[in-house]
Design an enzyme around this catalytic site. Structure first.
Site, PDB file in Angstrom:
ATOM      1  N   THR A   1       0.632  -2.859  -2.403  1.00 55.64           N
ATOM      2  CA  THR A   1       0.616  -2.101  -1.215  1.00 55.64           C
ATOM      3  C   THR A   1       0.996  -0.702  -1.414  1.00 55.64           C
ATOM      4  OG1 THR A   1       1.443  -3.983   0.159  1.00 55.64           O
ATOM      5  CG2 THR A   1       1.649  -1.582   0.914  1.00 55.64           C
TER       6      THR A   1
ATOM      7  N   GLU B   1      11.351  -5.148   3.638  1.00 59.46           N
ATOM      8  CA  GLU B   1       9.932  -4.893   3.188  1.00 59.46           C
ATOM      9  C   GLU B   1       9.910  -3.380   2.638  1.00 59.46           C
ATOM     10  OE1 GLU B   1       7.071  -5.597   3.353  1.00 59.46           O
ATOM     11  OE2 GLU B   1       6.309  -5.627   5.219  1.00 59.46           O
TER      12      GLU B   1
HETATM   13  N1  HSE Z   1       0.134  -1.069   7.048  1.00 59.38           N
HETATM   14  C1  HSE Z   1       0.534  -1.555   5.790  1.00 59.38           C
HETATM   15  C2  HSE Z   1      -0.661  -0.896   4.815  1.00 59.38           C
HETATM   16  C3  HSE Z   1       0.615  -3.183   5.506  1.00 59.38           C
HETATM   17  O1  HSE Z   1      -1.787  -1.274   5.077  1.00 59.38           O
HETATM   18  O2  HSE Z   1      -0.209  -0.332   3.944  1.00 59.38           O
HETATM   19  C4  HSE Z   1       0.773  -3.613   4.128  1.00 59.38           C
HETATM   20  O3  HSE Z   1       0.874  -4.742   4.210  1.00 59.38           O
END
Ligand code: HSE
Length: 297
Positions: free
Chosen positions: A180, A127
């Site tokens: 992201t 990830e």
């Molecule tokens: N918690 C993470 C974000 C999840 O919101 O950046 C990304 O899929």
């Protein structure tokens, strides 16, 4: 010597639980085949669906597999085939599904030497390759199922959160890509105390509502005053989708992970299907194409 698995999509954050809360979808996911091979190491032998790197160290599924493989003392290797359905950058845990699938499959073939928390620990490495930071809010629900809370990353501690029987998610994925890493870069490093108070009140209430089957409180708690105000600007028609979903009977709605997907929660399949029609109409009037899914949680 080989296993076929379904690696599910997931919704991270769930509005007020940035980086800690997530849930698993049963209707969308990748298929993967993991196979023992005489050739040592981890080898990605097939990728279909999207154009992703074959080189193990550049592939999310490869990196998490290597993290586990390094802990093994075996004279064989593993081949990985990836049949990707979850579009990268869609906000429903595409990289997490890849990262989880390889380690879950290898663990099964090895007779389950590792527990689910250990599998999540390996998958975090994959990830991190995709999102440039170690977070487990998509990984944990993909491995444990249902709702999960990542209580701590180091040491890794994951809690299973129960959810009401009749809770459904409707997810719309407008076909634009949001990375992201970029959606994280626009967030402020500090938040005012007043916002923090609102956020943890909502978060605590949401967890309580999930434990007590309180659908109304689930809806009232699905608010995000910390992240959504920044990220919603990246998603065309976000406010309309949210308004229409709630008008059509959703308990609440918010950004799925880092977007652009938008999730809503509903009590019962009928409401979830009504929400589906209502939010479809928002994007049907635009140039933006979309996918839409309904899932029981
Ligand atoms: N918690 C993470 C974000 C999840 O919101 O950046 C990304 O899929």
């Amino acid at each position: 010597n080989e296993i076929k698995i379904f690696s599910p999509a997931t919704v991270a954050n769930v509005s007020c639980g940035f980086d800690v809360l997530g849930f698993c979808l049963d209707s969308v996911g990748d298929n993967m085949v993991i196979r023992k091979s005489g050739k040592k190491g981890i080898h990605i032998t097939k990728i279909e669906g999207f154009d992703l790197p074959y080189e193990t160290v550049s592939n999310v599924a490869g990196v998490s597999a290597l993290a586990m493989y390094d802990k093994l003392d075996v004279d064989f290797g593993f081949e990985i085939e990836i049949y990707k359905n979850i579009k990268p950058g869609s906000g429903i845990g595409s990289s997490a599904a890849s990262a989880v699938g390889s380690v879950f499959g290898m663990n099964e073939l090895l007779g389950r030497p590792f527990n689910r928390t250990q599998l999540t620990q390996f998958a975090i490495k994959g990830e991190a390759l995709a999102s440039k930071c170690e977070h487990a809010d998509n990984l944990a629900p993909a491995i444990f199922g249902g709702f999960t809370l990542v209580k701590s990353i180091s040491p890794l501690e994951i809690l299973n959160i129960p959810s009401p029987n009749n809770l459904y998610a409707t997810i719309i994925h407008p076909q634009i890509e949001i990375k992201t890493s970029e959606a994280r870069a626009i967030l402020p490093n500090e938040i005012p105390l007043s916002k923090a108070i609102t956020q943890w009140a909502n978060f605590g209430s949401l967890i309580h509502a999930l434990h007590t089957n309180d659908y109304e409180l689930i809806g009232n708690s699905l608010n995000d005053v910390v992240v959504e105000p920044y990220r919603s600007k990246l998603i065309p028609h976000f406010d309309d989708v949210k308004t229409e979903a709630i008008k059509a009977g959703a308990l609440g709605a918010g950004i799925s992970g880092s977007g652009p997907s938008i999730f809503s929660l509903s009590k019962g399949l009928v409401n979830a299907m009504n929400v589906k029609e209502a939010i479809k109409n928002v994007y049907s009037k635009t140039e933006i194409t979309f996918d839409i899914h309904v899932s029981k949680i």
